[in-house]
Design a protein around this motif. Structure first.
Motif, short mmCIF file in Angstrom:
data_model
loop_
_atom_site.label_atom_id
_atom_site.label_comp_id
_atom_site.label_asym_id
_atom_site.label_seq_id
_atom_site.Cartn_x
_atom_site.Cartn_y
_atom_site.Cartn_z
N GLN A 2 0.93 -1.15 -0.01
CA GLN A 2 0.03 -0.07 -0.10
C GLN A 2 0.99 1.25 0.12
O GLN A 2 1.87 1.62 0.85
N MET A 3 0.59 2.23 -0.76
CA MET A 3 1.42 3.56 -0.97
C MET A 3 0.67 4.54 -0.02
O MET A 3 -0.59 4.38 0.09
N HIS A 4 1.37 5.32 0.65
CA HIS A 4 0.92 6.24 1.36
C HIS A 4 0.81 7.57 0.64
O HIS A 4 1.70 8.32 0.04
N THR A 5 -0.35 8.04 0.76
CA THR A 5 -0.91 9.35 -0.33
C THR A 5 -1.67 10.00 0.61
O THR A 5 -2.63 9.50 1.26
N ASP A 6 -1.94 11.28 0.24
CA ASP A 6 -3.08 11.92 1.14
C ASP A 6 -4.37 11.93 0.38
O ASP A 6 -5.45 12.29 0.74
N ALA A 7 -4.19 11.37 -0.73
CA ALA A 7 -5.52 11.37 -1.72
C ALA A 7 -5.96 10.04 -1.65
O ALA A 7 -5.27 8.94 -1.70
N GLN A 8 -7.34 9.91 -1.51
CA GLN A 8 -7.74 8.63 -1.51
C GLN A 8 -8.01 7.91 -2.99
O GLN A 8 -7.89 6.76 -3.19
N ILE A 9 -8.25 8.99 -3.90
CA ILE A 9 -8.13 8.55 -5.49
C ILE A 9 -7.00 9.49 -5.94
O ILE A 9 -7.13 10.76 -5.96
#
Ligand SMILES: Nc1ncnc2c1ncn2[C@@H]1O[C@H](COP(=O)(O)OP(=O)(O)OP(=O)(O)O)[C@@H](O)[C@H]1O
Ligand SMILES: [Mg+2]
Length: 287
Positions: A2-9
């Motif tokens: 799983q990548m960490h990003t502040d966007a859900q999409i």
């Protein structure tokens, strides 16, 4: 992984082509949708809206660029079911989405595919039907329901899988006005109370006006983006894309051209009455 990003999409420079001899259905799309956002997608026929939805649901994989949903890259084949469980999709035709002959069994269908144990399935089905206010129809035959009720059953089927995102591809297009209202209100309630992110594809401007943000797709590109007020104030640009704006946004634009000093962001009759009153009776509206 799983990548960490502040966007859900997250869509990064995404292109998709069905047929090499035709122009791409989507070209160089980049977008970020945050958790809990209600985002409407507008665009004329064939602009690429359904293709966008299917890329997010991992039904299609981008030819170029990346689509990352809840931190999972759709290119990773092992993650397809993780992604589909988290980003559930409802479609236009309520009849095509019902697979069982009893409502509760229809809601169970997705859970069975996920391999959820039977004892866990029952409370999840009950909760999902209750959330869409369809509990009393649990034992009914789907064909006896209205279009709006069938769409709510389809939503319950997704909810039972505990999604983070619901993608609705013109989910109200085949419904009568009361069905449209009940389905939209159900989705708005799930967005607000459960923080479910919503991607709401629609041809109805008044539905898009209720979103947190609007994306306008034309010829496979996101041409306009902003709050409903920001997007619908661009009446000329919308007309160039053969799209309407809500009637009050169009009237406000006409009145401005006639010299009436109206502010931007007029979308509803209430907005119009309030702002016209301010112009015509400045003293009255100040009190
Ligand atoms: N299965 C397919 N095979 C080939 N071309 C396709 C396929 N599906 C869509 N297209 C083409 O891709 C482009 C985008 O189509 P898409 O269905 O994403 O548009 P849309 O905005 O959802 O349209 P609508 O408002 O009619 O639902 C169109 O040019 C369409 O003809
Ligand atoms: Mg479509």
């Amino acid at each position: 992984m799983q990548m960490h990003t502040d966007a859900q999409i997250l869509m990064q420079d995404v292109s998709f082509t069905y047929d090499e001899s035709a122009s791409p259905a989507l070209s160089h799309i980049s977008a970020k949708i945050r958790q809990g956002e209600f985002v409407a997608v507008l665009g004329h026929n064939g602009s690429g809206k359904s293709t966008l939805a299917k890329l997010i649901n991992a039904l299609y994989i981008p030819g170029e660029g990346n689509v990352v949903v809840c931190g999972y890259d759709t290119k990773n084949e092992k993650l397809v079911w993780e992604i589909r469980r988290r980003a559930g999709m409802i479609f236009q035709n309520p009849d095509n989405q019902i697979v069982a002959t009893v409502v509760k069994e229809d809601v169970a269908f997705g859970l069975e595919n996920l391999g959820v144990p039977t004892e866990e399935m029952i409370p999840r089905i009950e909760q999902a039907l209750s959330a869409v206010r369809m509990s009393k129809y649990a034992d009914s035959a789907p064909h006896t329901l209205s279009g709006g009720q069938k769409q709510r059953v389809a939503i319950a089927g997704i909810l039972a899988m505990e999604p983070s995102v619901i993608i609705a591809d013109e989910a109200t297009a085949m419904l009568d006005p009361s069905g449209r209202k009940e389905v939209l209100e159900t989705i708005q309630m799930l967005n607000r109370s459960k923080g479910i992110t919503v991607l709401w594809i629609t041809h109805f401007m008044e539905e898009a006006a209720l979103a947190d943000r609007v994306l306008v797709v034309t010829d496979g590109k996101i041409q306009l983006e902003g709050t409903p007020a920001q997007v619908f104030d661009q009446v000329r640009e919308m007309k160039e894309m053969h799209l309407d704006v809500p009637p009050m946004a169009a009237l406000a634009d006409d009145l401005r051209k006639e010299g009436m000093p109206l502010p931007g962001g007029i979308l509803t009759v209430e907005d119009m009455v309030r702002e016209v009153e301010k112009v015509l009776c400045p003293l009255k509206s100040a009190t």
